[in-house]
Design an enzyme around this catalytic site. Structure first.
Site, PDB file in Angstrom:
ATOM      1  N   ASP A  13     -10.197   3.599   1.322  1.00 34.20           N
ATOM      2  CA  ASP A  13     -10.837   3.549   2.738  1.00 34.20           C
ATOM      3  C   ASP A  13     -11.599   4.663   3.400  1.00 34.20           C
ATOM      4  O   ASP A  13     -12.404   4.286   4.092  1.00 34.20           O
ATOM      5  CB  ASP A  13      -9.700   3.014   3.539  1.00 34.20           C
ATOM      6  CG  ASP A  13      -9.188   1.700   3.517  1.00 34.20           C
ATOM      7  OD1 ASP A  13      -9.845   0.913   2.962  1.00 34.20           O
ATOM      8  OD2 ASP A  13      -7.945   1.140   3.803  1.00 34.20           O
ATOM      9  N   LYS A  69       0.708  -1.412   0.175  1.00 39.23           N
ATOM     10  CA  LYS A  69      -0.129   0.121  -0.091  1.00 39.23           C
ATOM     11  C   LYS A  69       0.899   1.259   0.153  1.00 39.23           C
ATOM     12  O   LYS A  69       0.367   2.224  -0.775  1.00 39.23           O
ATOM     13  CB  LYS A  69      -0.953   0.075   1.235  1.00 39.23           C
ATOM     14  CG  LYS A  69      -1.940  -0.771   1.057  1.00 39.23           C
ATOM     15  CD  LYS A  69      -3.042  -0.573   2.277  1.00 39.23           C
ATOM     16  CE  LYS A  69      -4.335  -1.458   2.403  1.00 39.23           C
ATOM     17  NZ  LYS A  69      -5.443  -1.079   3.162  1.00 39.23           N
TER      18      LYS A  69
HETATM   19  N1  LIG Z   1     -12.824  -2.418   7.855  1.00 35.88           N
HETATM   20  C1  LIG Z   1     -11.720  -2.234   7.090  1.00 35.88           C
HETATM   21  O1  LIG Z   1     -12.114  -2.094   5.844  1.00 35.88           O
HETATM   22  C2  LIG Z   1     -10.131  -1.844   7.543  1.00 35.88           C
HETATM   23  C3  LIG Z   1      -9.447  -1.204   6.858  1.00 35.88           C
HETATM   24  C4  LIG Z   1      -8.080  -1.221   7.455  1.00 35.88           C
HETATM   25  C5  LIG Z   1      -7.904  -1.784   8.514  1.00 35.88           C
HETATM   26  N2  LIG Z   1      -8.808  -2.750   9.371  1.00 35.88           N
HETATM   27  C6  LIG Z   1      -8.647  -3.337  10.394  1.00 35.88           C
HETATM   28  O2  LIG Z   1      -8.110  -2.282  11.369  1.00 35.88           O
HETATM   29  C7  LIG Z   1      -7.047  -2.960  12.128  1.00 35.88           C
HETATM   30  C8  LIG Z   1      -5.708  -2.284  12.151  1.00 35.88           C
HETATM   31  O3  LIG Z   1      -5.327  -2.296  10.799  1.00 35.88           O
HETATM   32  P1  LIG Z   1      -4.120  -1.344  10.287  1.00 35.88           P
HETATM   33  O4  LIG Z   1      -3.873  -1.628   8.792  1.00 35.88           O
HETATM   34  O5  LIG Z   1      -4.384   0.196  10.743  1.00 35.88           O
HETATM   35  O6  LIG Z   1      -2.797  -2.012  11.183  1.00 35.88           O
HETATM   36  P2  LIG Z   1      -1.349  -1.282  11.555  1.00 35.88           P
HETATM   37  O7  LIG Z   1      -1.078  -0.338  10.613  1.00 35.88           O
HETATM   38  O8  LIG Z   1      -0.465  -2.377  11.770  1.00 35.88           O
HETATM   39  O9  LIG Z   1      -1.834  -0.370  12.883  1.00 35.88           O
HETATM   40  C9  LIG Z   1      -2.076  -1.289  13.963  1.00 35.88           C
HETATM   41  C10 LIG Z   1      -2.448  -0.457  15.189  1.00 35.88           C
HETATM   42  O10 LIG Z   1      -2.681  -1.109  16.526  1.00 35.88           O
HETATM   43  C11 LIG Z   1      -1.904  -0.530  17.496  1.00 35.88           C
HETATM   44  N3  LIG Z   1      -1.925  -1.607  18.260  1.00 35.88           N
HETATM   45  C12 LIG Z   1      -1.261  -2.817  18.162  1.00 35.88           C
HETATM   46  N4  LIG Z   1      -1.247  -3.637  19.318  1.00 35.88           N
HETATM   47  C13 LIG Z   1      -1.605  -2.678  20.220  1.00 35.88           C
HETATM   48  C14 LIG Z   1      -1.766  -2.879  21.659  1.00 35.88           C
HETATM   49  N5  LIG Z   1      -1.352  -4.204  22.284  1.00 35.88           N
HETATM   50  N6  LIG Z   1      -2.267  -1.951  22.573  1.00 35.88           N
HETATM   51  C15 LIG Z   1      -2.802  -0.833  21.958  1.00 35.88           C
HETATM   52  N7  LIG Z   1      -2.722  -0.706  20.344  1.00 35.88           N
HETATM   53  C16 LIG Z   1      -2.146  -1.478  19.858  1.00 35.88           C
HETATM   54  C17 LIG Z   1      -0.799   0.025  16.886  1.00 35.88           C
HETATM   55  O11 LIG Z   1      -0.211   1.039  17.865  1.00 35.88           O
HETATM   56  P3  LIG Z   1       1.355   1.295  17.780  1.00 35.88           P
HETATM   57  O12 LIG Z   1       1.422   2.420  16.697  1.00 35.88           O
HETATM   58  O13 LIG Z   1       1.606   1.506  19.060  1.00 35.88           O
HETATM   59  O14 LIG Z   1       2.187   0.065  17.309  1.00 35.88           O
HETATM   60  C18 LIG Z   1      -1.411   0.576  15.678  1.00 35.88           C
HETATM   61  O15 LIG Z   1      -1.886   1.823  16.016  1.00 35.88           O
HETATM   62  C19 LIG Z   1      -6.819  -4.524  11.763  1.00 35.88           C
HETATM   63  O16 LIG Z   1      -7.807  -5.091  12.370  1.00 35.88           O
HETATM   64  C20 LIG Z   1      -7.621  -4.322  10.249  1.00 35.88           C
HETATM   65  O17 LIG Z   1      -8.017  -5.434   9.853  1.00 35.88           O
HETATM   66  C21 LIG Z   1     -10.272  -2.540   8.718  1.00 35.88           C
END
Ligand SMILES: NC(=O)c1ccc[n+]([C@@H]2O[C@H](COP(=O)([O-])OP(=O)(O)OC[C@H]3O[C@@H](n4cnc5c(N)ncnc54)[C@H](OP(=O)(O)O)[C@@H]3O)[C@@H](O)[C@H]2O)c1
Length: 268
Positions: free
Chosen positions: A96, A59
Site C-alpha cells: 500500500d 492483514k
Molecule cells: N485506495 C486504496 O488502495 C486504499 C487502501 C486502504 C484503505 N482505503 C480506503 O480508506 C478508507 C479507510 O480505510 P482503513 O482501512 O484505513 O479503515 P480503518 O482502519 O477502519 O480506519 C478508519 C479511519 O476513519 C476514521 N473515522 C471513522 N469514522 C469517522 C468519523 N465519523 N469522523 C472522523 N473520522 C472517522 C477512523 O477514526 P477513529 O480512529 O476515530 O475511529 C479511522 O482513522 C476506506 O474508505 C478504504 O476503502 C483505500
C-alpha cells in the site's frame, strides 16, 4: 484471502495482467475464516500458489504466521501481500505504501515528499501505510490528525520524527502552508457522510489526495478541484499497490494502462 472477499476487484486487475504478460496462472478469491487462516497459509505452497493477498480481517493476523516480514510491513503493522518462496517459506509485504506514492507520482511526476508539510487525516490501516511511506520518502513534517486522538498519538510515537499528532479539532488550521493533504479516514466514502473540513487555509498549490475510491470523486476532492487544487483519487493507490504485489509473485512489474483503469472505473 479475506473474509468476506466477494467485493474484491483484484481478480480483474491481476487477471488483466496475467493475460497481458501471457503468464500461465490465475488470481482466485479465497474466502478464509479467521480461525482457519494459519491452516490456509500452510497450504499455499503445496497447492502451487506463487503467493496471495491478505485483506480484511487478516492483514494484521498474518504478521505472526509468516517466516519473514518485510521492514515496511512491520512498520505499517499489516501485511497485504504474501510471496511463497522456492523452499515453501512465506514472506509478507505491504504494498500500500508503494501504491500511495506511485499514485501521487502518476499525477505529479516531480512530486517530492519534502516539498512542504503533509497533513494526514486518519490513523487506521490506510493511514498507517500513507504515513509510513511519506516518512520513508523523506517528508520532514507530517501532521497527523484522527478523531480518536490516542490512535494518532500512538502512531506518531511509533513512527517518531517527522510525525506529529495534532488535535482533530485543529484540522482546519492545520492546513496552513501544507503542500499535501491526504484523507485516510472513511469519511466521504459511499454510505458515509462527507469529511467535515474547511479548505480555506489550504494553499491553492497543495496536492489533495483521498484514498477513498468509492466514489472516485469524494466531496473533499470535488471541493479541492473547485478551488483549483490538484487532486488524486484513491483508485491510483489501489492499482499501483497491485503492481508491486504482482511483481513479487511473477517477477514482472506490470503497467497501469488506460484500458485497465477504465475497466476498473467501470466497476465503481
Ligand atoms: N485506495 C486504496 O488502495 C486504499 C487502501 C486502504 C484503505 N482505503 C480506503 O480508506 C478508507 C479507510 O480505510 P482503513 O482501512 O484505513 O479503515 P480503518 O482502519 O477502519 O480506519 C478508519 C479511519 O476513519 C476514521 N473515522 C471513522 N469514522 C469517522 C468519523 N465519523 N469522523 C472522523 N473520522 C472517522 C477512523 O477514526 P477513529 O480512529 O476515530 O475511529 C479511522 O482513522 C476506506 O474508505 C478504504 O476503502 C483505500
Amino acid at each position: 484471502m479475506g473474509w468476506p472477499v466477494g467485493h474484491s476487484r483484484s481478480p480483474k486487475v491481476h487477471g488483466y495482467w496475467i493475460e497481458r504478460y501471457r503468464l500461465s496462472g490465475a488470481y482466485v478469491l479465497l474466502p478464509v475464516r479467521p480461525e482457519r487462516l494459519a491452516d490456509a497459509l500452510k497450504g499455499l505452497s503445496a497447492l502451487g500458489f506463487a503467493g496471495c493477498n491478505a485483506t480484511i480481517p487478516h492483514k494484521e493476523a498474518v504478521l505472526r504466521l509468516l517466516d519473514r516480514v518485510d521492514p515496511m510491513a512491520k512498520r505499517i503493522g499489516a501485511v497485504n501481500t504474501i510471496a511463497v518462496g522456492e523452499d515453501g517459506t512465506l514472506t509478507g509485504y505491504n504494498t500500500d505504501a508503494f501504491g500511495f506514492v506511485e499514485s501521487l507520482r502518476e499525477t505529479q511526476p516531480t512530486w517530492r515528499a519534502d516539498a512542504g508539510p503533509a497533513v494526514v487525516l486518519g490513523a487506521g490501516g490506510g493511514a498507517r501505510a500513507v504515513v509510513a511511506s511519506l516518512a520513508e520518502q523523506g517528508a520532514r513534517e507530517i501532521r497527523l490528525l484522527n478523531r480518536t486522538p490516542a490512535r494518532a498519538q500512538a502512531l506518531a510515537a511509533e513512527l517518531g520524527a517527522p510525525v506529529t499528532a495534532v488535535a482533530w479539532e485543529k484540522r482546519h488550521d492545520a492546513l496552513a502552508d501544507a503542500a499535501l493533504l491526504v484523507n485516510a479516514t472513511s469519511q466521504g466514502m459511499q454510505g458515509q457522510p462527507p469529511l467535515e473540513l474547511s479548505l480555506d487555509r489550504l494553499p491553492a498549490s497543495a496536492l489533495v489526495c483521498d484514498i477513498v475510491y468509492v466514489p472516485l470523486e469524494t466531496p473533499l476532492l470535488a471541493a479541492a478541484r473547485r478551488r483549483g487544487n490538484p487532486t488524486v483519487n484513491g483508485l491510483g493507490m489501489l492499482l499501483h499497490q497491485a503492481r508491486a504485489a504482482f511483481e513479487k509473485w511473477f517477477g514482472v512489474m506490470p503497467e497501469v494502462t488506460p484500458e485497465l483503469r477504465r475497466m476498473i472505473e467501470a466497476t465503481i
